[in-house]
Design a protein around this motif. Structure first.
Motif, mmCIF file in Angstrom:
data_model
loop_
_atom_site.group_PDB
_atom_site.id
_atom_site.type_symbol
_atom_site.label_atom_id
_atom_site.label_comp_id
_atom_site.label_asym_id
_atom_site.label_seq_id
_atom_site.Cartn_x
_atom_site.Cartn_y
_atom_site.Cartn_z
ATOM 1 N N PRO A 182 26.081 16.418 44.607
ATOM 2 C CA PRO A 182 25.833 15.126 43.963
ATOM 3 C C PRO A 182 25.223 14.127 44.950
ATOM 4 O O PRO A 182 25.372 14.241 46.161
ATOM 5 N N GLN A 183 24.559 13.150 44.381
ATOM 6 C CA GLN A 183 23.921 12.146 45.222
ATOM 7 C C GLN A 183 24.941 11.343 46.014
ATOM 8 O O GLN A 183 24.629 10.794 47.074
ATOM 9 N N ALA A 184 26.176 11.285 45.538
ATOM 10 C CA ALA A 184 27.218 10.531 46.240
ATOM 11 C C ALA A 184 27.565 11.156 47.590
ATOM 12 O O ALA A 184 28.156 10.480 48.450
ATOM 13 N N GLU A 185 27.214 12.413 47.800
ATOM 14 C CA GLU A 185 27.533 13.081 49.060
ATOM 15 C C GLU A 185 26.450 12.893 50.122
ATOM 16 O O GLU A 185 26.529 13.498 51.192
ATOM 17 N N LEU A 186 25.453 12.082 49.824
ATOM 18 C CA LEU A 186 24.400 11.861 50.813
ATOM 19 C C LEU A 186 24.942 11.176 52.060
ATOM 20 O O LEU A 186 24.441 11.391 53.168
ATOM 21 N N GLY A 187 25.943 10.318 51.881
ATOM 22 C CA GLY A 187 26.516 9.654 53.044
ATOM 23 C C GLY A 187 27.090 10.643 54.038
ATOM 24 O O GLY A 187 26.880 10.522 55.262
ATOM 25 N N THR A 188 27.806 11.633 53.527
ATOM 26 C CA THR A 188 28.349 12.671 54.418
ATOM 27 C C THR A 188 27.234 13.498 55.043
ATOM 28 O O THR A 188 27.304 13.877 56.219
ATOM 29 N N PHE A 189 26.196 13.763 54.267
ATOM 30 C CA PHE A 189 25.061 14.537 54.759
ATOM 31 C C PHE A 189 24.378 13.827 55.930
ATOM 32 O O PHE A 189 23.976 14.470 56.911
ATOM 33 N N LEU A 190 24.234 12.519 55.838
ATOM 34 C CA LEU A 190 23.541 11.769 56.885
ATOM 35 C C LEU A 190 24.308 11.738 58.198
ATOM 36 O O LEU A 190 23.722 11.514 59.261
ATOM 37 N N THR A 191 25.621 11.954 58.151
ATOM 38 C CA THR A 191 26.409 11.933 59.382
ATOM 39 C C THR A 191 26.343 13.251 60.147
ATOM 40 O O THR A 191 26.822 13.323 61.284
ATOM 41 N N LEU A 192 25.756 14.284 59.550
ATOM 42 C CA LEU A 192 25.693 15.586 60.211
ATOM 43 C C LEU A 192 24.642 15.584 61.301
ATOM 44 O O LEU A 192 23.733 14.750 61.330
ATOM 45 N N SER A 193 24.753 16.554 62.209
ATOM 46 C CA SER A 193 23.724 16.731 63.230
ATOM 47 C C SER A 193 22.476 17.349 62.604
ATOM 48 O O SER A 193 22.501 17.840 61.469
ATOM 49 N N LYS A 194 21.390 17.331 63.353
ATOM 50 C CA LYS A 194 20.117 17.820 62.813
ATOM 51 C C LYS A 194 20.194 19.308 62.460
ATOM 52 O O LYS A 194 19.706 19.733 61.407
ATOM 53 N N LYS A 195 20.805 20.107 63.307
ATOM 54 C CA LYS A 195 20.915 21.547 63.023
ATOM 55 C C LYS A 195 21.779 21.795 61.788
ATOM 56 O O LYS A 195 21.453 22.649 60.959
ATOM 57 N N ASP A 196 22.854 21.029 61.665
ATOM 58 C CA ASP A 196 23.715 21.197 60.488
ATOM 59 C C ASP A 196 22.983 20.766 59.216
ATOM 60 O O ASP A 196 23.175 21.367 58.146
ATOM 61 N N LYS A 197 22.148 19.743 59.322
ATOM 62 C CA LYS A 197 21.362 19.319 58.155
ATOM 63 C C LYS A 197 20.391 20.418 57.721
ATOM 64 O O LYS A 197 20.258 20.708 56.530
ATOM 65 N N GLU A 198 19.692 21.005 58.700
ATOM 66 C CA GLU A 198 18.741 22.072 58.366
ATOM 67 C C GLU A 198 19.464 23.268 57.751
ATOM 68 O O GLU A 198 18.969 23.868 56.782
ATOM 69 N N ARG A 199 20.629 23.613 58.312
ATOM 70 C CA ARG A 199 21.383 24.737 57.758
ATOM 71 C C ARG A 199 21.837 24.447 56.330
ATOM 72 O O ARG A 199 21.736 25.307 55.448
ATOM 73 N N GLN A 200 22.318 23.219 56.085
ATOM 74 C CA GLN A 200 22.781 22.880 54.748
ATOM 75 C C GLN A 200 21.625 22.815 53.754
ATOM 76 O O GLN A 200 21.777 23.194 52.587
ATOM 77 N N LEU A 201 20.453 22.365 54.205
ATOM 78 C CA LEU A 201 19.286 22.336 53.309
ATOM 79 C C LEU A 201 18.916 23.746 52.848
ATOM 80 O O LEU A 201 18.643 23.972 51.656
ATOM 81 N N LYS A 202 18.905 24.684 53.782
ATOM 82 C CA LYS A 202 18.575 26.060 53.408
ATOM 83 C C LYS A 202 19.621 26.643 52.463
ATOM 84 O O LYS A 202 19.282 27.337 51.497
ATOM 85 N N GLU A 203 20.877 26.343 52.736
ATOM 86 C CA GLU A 203 21.941 26.857 51.877
ATOM 87 C C GLU A 203 21.851 26.257 50.472
ATOM 88 O O GLU A 203 21.992 26.973 49.468
ATOM 89 N N LEU A 204 21.592 24.951 50.388
ATOM 90 C CA LEU A 204 21.434 24.311 49.076
ATOM 91 C C LEU A 204 20.237 24.888 48.329
ATOM 92 O O LEU A 204 20.295 25.105 47.108
ATOM 93 N N SER A 205 19.146 25.131 49.061
ATOM 94 C CA SER A 205 17.957 25.697 48.419
ATOM 95 C C SER A 205 18.252 27.063 47.819
ATOM 96 O O SER A 205 17.843 27.369 46.687
ATOM 97 N N MET A 206 18.992 27.912 48.542
ATOM 98 C CA MET A 206 19.308 29.243 48.033
ATOM 99 C C MET A 206 20.251 29.175 46.833
ATOM 100 O O MET A 206 20.088 29.926 45.860
ATOM 101 N N ILE A 207 21.228 28.263 46.890
ATOM 102 C CA ILE A 207 22.163 28.150 45.766
ATOM 103 C C ILE A 207 21.433 27.655 44.514
ATOM 104 O O ILE A 207 21.632 28.200 43.411
#
Length: 621
Positions: free
Chosen positions: A165-190
């Motif tokens: 959900p869009q409400a989780e963007l705040g948590t997403f922004l606090t992640l490190s760059k590598k964690d953001k890239e990993r989560q983007l790929k995981e979200l894309s696959m899901i």
């Protein structure tokens, strides 16, 4: 000549040849020109001496010969070299193809990935813009739909909101760059897995092509096209081979066929046949991979349907791994689609290098040359001599390998791509397939096959002689270096002055980049920092220490300096102490023993007691 100067001269020669060809309307790549320069220098008929430096006249002669060869549009030899250069520049194995394709996709996603990972959104509008970029990333990464199609974007957004959900963007922004890239790929696959499941159930999947069905149609069509081209090429090879066999039996025909360059045409078609077989094996591998992917994809969809249909609320731990598996399988379908397209284009472009056959050998000419000639296929030639065998007892010094006595017989690396070495050397370049059943000769850790037993026996008598003949033939026809896989023999050019002992086996020099590093100090340092060689310096330090013994350190603290620094004190804690003497000793006083007699009475009326003291003296104890 120094190496750098030689490289500069070669580059200048190549550049001059390219300009000469361009002035005549012929575009020649740098790789093609470099190969042609090597071919001209190797040909002994051109008279280039490898022992001396090229002078101006040699360079002019080399440029002239290269330009004339490159502008000869009716030469099958040039077409073969162009075909080999094109294939080497555009073909690689399956793993490298896919690795390069994935690297290209990642580079295209680099810009939008940086926009998302480096984003510092704070306001509501900035967060909404960031979420839209994540949706675009999901579509671009999956390759399942265009990010400019409104329907596809809405479907992808709905799928993304169900897991992120869009409400989780705040948590997403606090992640490190590598964690953001990993989560983007995981979200894309899901999200891709959700859309694929919706497509299968008929509730979504807008813009997703039916890749399994497309591949099941394209791959058989491609295979059939390659097999058709392969049959045509093999038929021409059989015709050329039959005519050349007739020429070897009737030398008078060689003068008649000299203008047709029949051997060069045979080499051209043999090379085309080999390339088609390589591509066909790749397409067959693609078909096998598609079958495996289809079965796995269907199994994952069925498993997902069973999980969802039996429960009203499904845990993410059960469905998310299946969504990711569906996405990975779909990526496999996409890879096979890209690989099939590349192989198809490769086949189409290879056909451009076959134009000289129709010009040199029209139908009437071929029919005339094939008169009274028996055309044999490669399989027929193998069957003719299937019963022949070499007798190892006739060659005590040679080692022969046979199918029934050798493990992995079919996997041996045969020299000259399996063509008969003796026939090629004695007939000035005729290519006939060797028959391994006759016997494979092992000579200096290399393996040779022959089309007849007589050819095998003759070659075994003096292998080095025939190997040298083949090498000399390859120098005259440079396309044979790749056709017969002679790269190892021509990897290093050896000057004639160094080839004095022909009996010695000359090994090619292999070059590689190496680096060494030594430790700065292998042993631990033994430098005494307090050492002083100056006597007066030692005296100065001694006087200083003597003066310090009579000094005292004082400190003063004022109201202004109070609390300016931290102070600390240290005390010695109390401890329990005890002492012990050298020996243990003790004293004991005598025990008093006093008795009174006569207390019981006696014959008299009065009692008369007697007190007896039995206590021992102190010195007796």
């Amino acid at each position: 000549m120094p190496l750098t100067q030689a490289e500069t001269v070669i580059k200048n020669i190549i550049r001059e040849i390219e300009q000469e060809c361009a002035s005549h309307g012929e575009v020649a790549s740098e790789t093609l020109v470099a190969f042609m320069v090597k071919a001209i220098v190797l040909d002994p008929s051109n008279g280039f001496n490898m022992d001396r430096t090229l002078i101006k006249s040699d360079v002019q002669k080399l440029v002239k010969l290269c330009v004339s060869r490159l502008l000869d549009s009716k030469n099958p030899s040039l077409d073969t070299i162009k075909m080999q250069v094109y294939f080497d520049m555009n073909y690689t194995n399956r793993e490298e193809f896919l690795e390069e394709h994935h690297r290209t996709l990642d580079s295209k996603l680099g810009f939008i990935t940086r926009e998302i990972t480096d984003n510092r959104a704070c306001t509501r509008e900035e967060l909404e813009s960031l979420y839209r970029k994540i949706v675009s990333y999901v579509l671009l990464h999956s390759g399942a739909g265009s990010p400019t199609d409104i329907k596809i974007v809405r479907e992808a957004t709905a799928a993304l909101q169900s897991v992120f959900p869009q409400a989780e963007l705040g948590t997403f922004l606090t992640l490190s760059k590598k964690d953001k890239e990993r989560q983007l790929k995981e979200l894309s696959m899901i999200v891709t897995g959700i859309r694929l499941f919706n497509r299968d159930t008929g509730k979504g999947g807008e813009g997703i092509d039916d890749l399994p069905t497309i591949l099941h149609e394209v791959i058989p069509a491609t295979t059939q096209h390659i097999e058709t081209q392969l049959q045509i090429a093999q038929q021409q090879v059989y015709h050329y081979t039959a005519i050349l066999e007739k020429v070897t039996e009737n030398p008078l025909m060689s003068l008649e066929l000299q203008p047709y360059m029949l051997k060069e045409a045979l080499y051209n078609m043999r090379q085309y046949e080999i390339f088609l077989q390589i591509i066909l094996s790749e397409v067959i591998t693609c078909a096998q991979e598609v079958e495996i992917l289809t079965k796995q994809f269907s199994a994952q969809l069925e498993q997902l349907k069973m999980i969802i249909n039996t429960k009203t609320a499904v845990p993410t731990s059960q469905v998310f791994p299946i969504f990711i598996a569906l996405s990975n399988l779909w990526r496999g379908f996409q890879d096979e689609t890209v690989l099939t397209g590349i192989l198809t284009n490769l086949i189409t472009n290879l056909e451009r290098f076959l134009g000289t056959h129709e010009l040199l050998f029209p139908g009437k000419v071929i029919q005339h040359l094939l008169a009274e000639v028996t055309v044999k296929t490669d399989m027929c030639r193998l069957k003719e001599h299937m019963e022949e065998r070499v007798h190892p007892v006739d060659f005590r010094k040679q080692e022969w390998l046979f199918p029934e006595t050798t493990a992995n017989f079919d996997k041996l690396l045969i020299q000259y791509r399996g063509f008969c070495a003796y026939t090629f050397a004695t007939t000035d370049g005729l290519l006939l397939p060797g028959n391994p059943v006759i016997g494979i000769l092992k000579h200096k850790e290399k393996y040779y096959t022959f089309n007849t037993r007589d050819a095998a026996c003759a070659f075994a008598e003096n292998p080095e002689h025939y190997i040298n003949l083949i090498t000399e033939k390859a120098k005259k026809n440079a396309e044979l270096i790749q056709l017969l896989e002679l790269h190892q023999q021509f990897e290093t050019l050896i000057p004639c002055s160094e080839m004095k002992d022909v009996k010695q086996r000359i090994k090619p020099i292999t070059k590689s980049e190496t680096g060494t590093q030594t430790d700065t100090h292998i042993l631990p340092p033994t430098i005494e920092r307090s050492y002083e060689w100056n006597e007066w310096e030692l005296r100065r330090k001694a006087i200083k220490l003597a003066n310090l013994r009579q000094k005292a350190t004082h400190s003063v603290q004022t109201d202004l300096s109070n609390m300016r620094r931290e102070n600390c004190s240290q005390v010695y804690p109390l401890k329990h102490a005890s002492t012990q003497s050298k020996r243990e000793d003790g004293t004991r006083v005598p025990r008093p023993q006093i008795y009174i007699a006569g207390l019981r009475g006696g014959p008299t009326a009065t009692t008369c007691g007697v007190k007896v003291n039995l206590t021992r003296a102190v010195d007796e104890t």
